[in-house]
Design an enzyme around this catalytic site. Sequence first.
Site, short mmCIF file in Angstrom:
data_model
loop_
_atom_site.label_atom_id
_atom_site.label_comp_id
_atom_site.label_asym_id
_atom_site.label_seq_id
_atom_site.Cartn_x
_atom_site.Cartn_y
_atom_site.Cartn_z
N GLN A 110 45.56 48.77 40.22
CA GLN A 110 44.54 49.00 39.14
C GLN A 110 43.01 47.85 39.78
O GLN A 110 42.96 46.91 39.99
CB GLN A 110 45.00 48.08 37.52
CG GLN A 110 43.61 48.50 36.44
CD GLN A 110 44.34 47.94 35.50
OE1 GLN A 110 45.48 48.10 35.41
NE2 GLN A 110 43.81 48.20 34.15
N GLY A 111 41.81 48.82 40.13
CA GLY A 111 40.57 48.04 40.09
C GLY A 111 39.99 48.12 39.43
O GLY A 111 38.64 48.93 38.93
N TYR A 112 40.28 46.85 38.00
CA TYR A 112 39.23 46.63 36.92
C TYR A 112 38.79 45.15 37.04
O TYR A 112 37.80 45.18 36.85
CB TYR A 112 39.45 46.79 35.46
CG TYR A 112 39.87 47.94 35.10
CD1 TYR A 112 39.83 49.14 35.91
CD2 TYR A 112 40.81 48.37 33.52
CE1 TYR A 112 39.93 50.28 35.24
CE2 TYR A 112 41.22 49.47 32.97
CZ TYR A 112 40.68 50.39 33.99
OH TYR A 112 40.80 51.83 32.96
N SER A 113 38.84 44.32 37.24
CA SER A 113 38.79 42.73 37.25
C SER A 113 37.95 42.81 38.19
O SER A 113 38.31 42.81 39.59
CB SER A 113 39.49 41.70 36.54
OG SER A 113 40.24 42.16 35.20
N SER A 145 46.75 43.52 41.13
CA SER A 145 48.13 43.31 41.16
C SER A 145 47.95 44.16 42.17
O SER A 145 47.96 45.76 41.94
CB SER A 145 48.87 43.77 40.09
OG SER A 145 48.67 42.50 39.01
N GLU A 229 48.33 51.40 27.96
CA GLU A 229 47.90 49.99 28.90
C GLU A 229 48.94 49.52 27.71
O GLU A 229 50.61 49.09 28.97
CB GLU A 229 46.88 49.18 28.85
CG GLU A 229 47.87 48.32 30.41
CD GLU A 229 46.53 46.95 31.39
OE1 GLU A 229 46.66 46.48 31.48
OE2 GLU A 229 45.59 47.44 29.94
N SER A 359 41.81 38.44 29.11
CA SER A 359 42.26 36.38 28.00
C SER A 359 42.57 36.52 26.52
O SER A 359 41.90 37.17 25.04
CB SER A 359 40.85 35.84 28.00
OG SER A 359 39.77 35.87 27.83
N GLU A 361 40.75 35.08 24.55
CA GLU A 361 38.93 34.58 23.81
C GLU A 361 39.06 36.09 23.33
O GLU A 361 38.60 36.20 22.29
CB GLU A 361 38.56 34.06 24.45
CG GLU A 361 38.82 32.42 24.98
CD GLU A 361 39.97 32.37 25.66
OE1 GLU A 361 40.41 30.83 25.37
OE2 GLU A 361 40.05 32.93 26.43
#
Length: 382
Positions: A110-113, A145, A229, A359, A361
């Site tokens: 998964q190419g998100y962050s 990951s 998810e 996170s 937050e």
Amino acid sequence: MDDQAFREKARTWLEKHLGAGHPEGRAWERELGRDGWVGLGWTEDGYGNRRAGLVQQVVWAEEYARSRAPSRVGHIGENLLGPTLIAFGTKEQKDRFLPAVARGEELWCQGYSEPGAGSDLAGVRTRAVREGGTYRISGQKIWTSLAQDADWCFVLARTEPGSARHHGLSFLLVPMDQPGRIQVRPIRQMTGTSEFNEVFFDGASARAEHLVGGEGDGWRVAMGLLAVERGVSTLVQQIGFEEELGRVIRVAVANGAACDPVVRDRLVRQWAELRTMRWNALRTLGSPHDRPGAAVGAPSVAKLLWGGWHQRLGELAMAVRGAGAAVGPGDWSAESPYELDAYQRMFLFSRADTIYGGSDEIQRNIIAERVLGLPREPREPR
């Protein structure tokens, strides 16, 4: 295949393949795929997968966890990409990718962050420029990951120059086998392992041909993916938590730590909170929501609950073992990587539980803004 037959199949496979102690993830995915056990939750069949209702999925997933079958390496393709393609993909895209996932033949990441946009998905800076029927991709992803083993990556990239936040994003399917164009660098963690990676896309040559949902429609697709998810997987995760807690309790009883009233109180609290998380997951799983924000809020609440719970369990595991918790299972030296036992690994790895996957937050902001309707937090434009 009934539960007992599956357990025997898993045990036989493990004895045959895991002599060296390292799960053969791809081989096990293909083993599951041959019997149609990949893609149970998909709303469409015909790709080599079995169909199962929500209750059946929960039963299967929990029994899989209880049987201590090998950890899955294909869950990103099965549980994230599969439902997303079914909801937003073309027939050609479904026919191309879903059978390979169902057979356990292609693994996904998964190419998100990104650096500077870890939990703030709308801050994506990776760019994709269309050239004919393909896209040229430049940028960096992080905390990816299984990227070192994946065949494909679904990437959220900015395709509209000058766009900001959730505008101008597109959802691309990128082949990872592009030597010299895509570079994967494993990130070594406190545990000594490298489940996460940095991924670099060379803008001069990294290519993608498959666009899901239309150019500029990436935010809608990405939000659709995040909605699936956390679902049945939350209950599966709790089975693993239950097993970890059971081991900690047995250690506390065996070494006398459970006689300490403070430790005993912490153990009981962990047990009670885990039961509460399970009931909450069952309550929200597949239930209708009166307000649109509630559908977003339920996963955020679940993430807040289990992230903090698992961190506290790691801390409790160390407290229960006392001074022995600082001693490794083998000799440590500068020449060889250090070893950790299961409790030490849980303690160190769980430090990331309140960060990855969004996170704490960010989860609190989602609940405050989208569920409670509180004023939005000021954000700098990107």
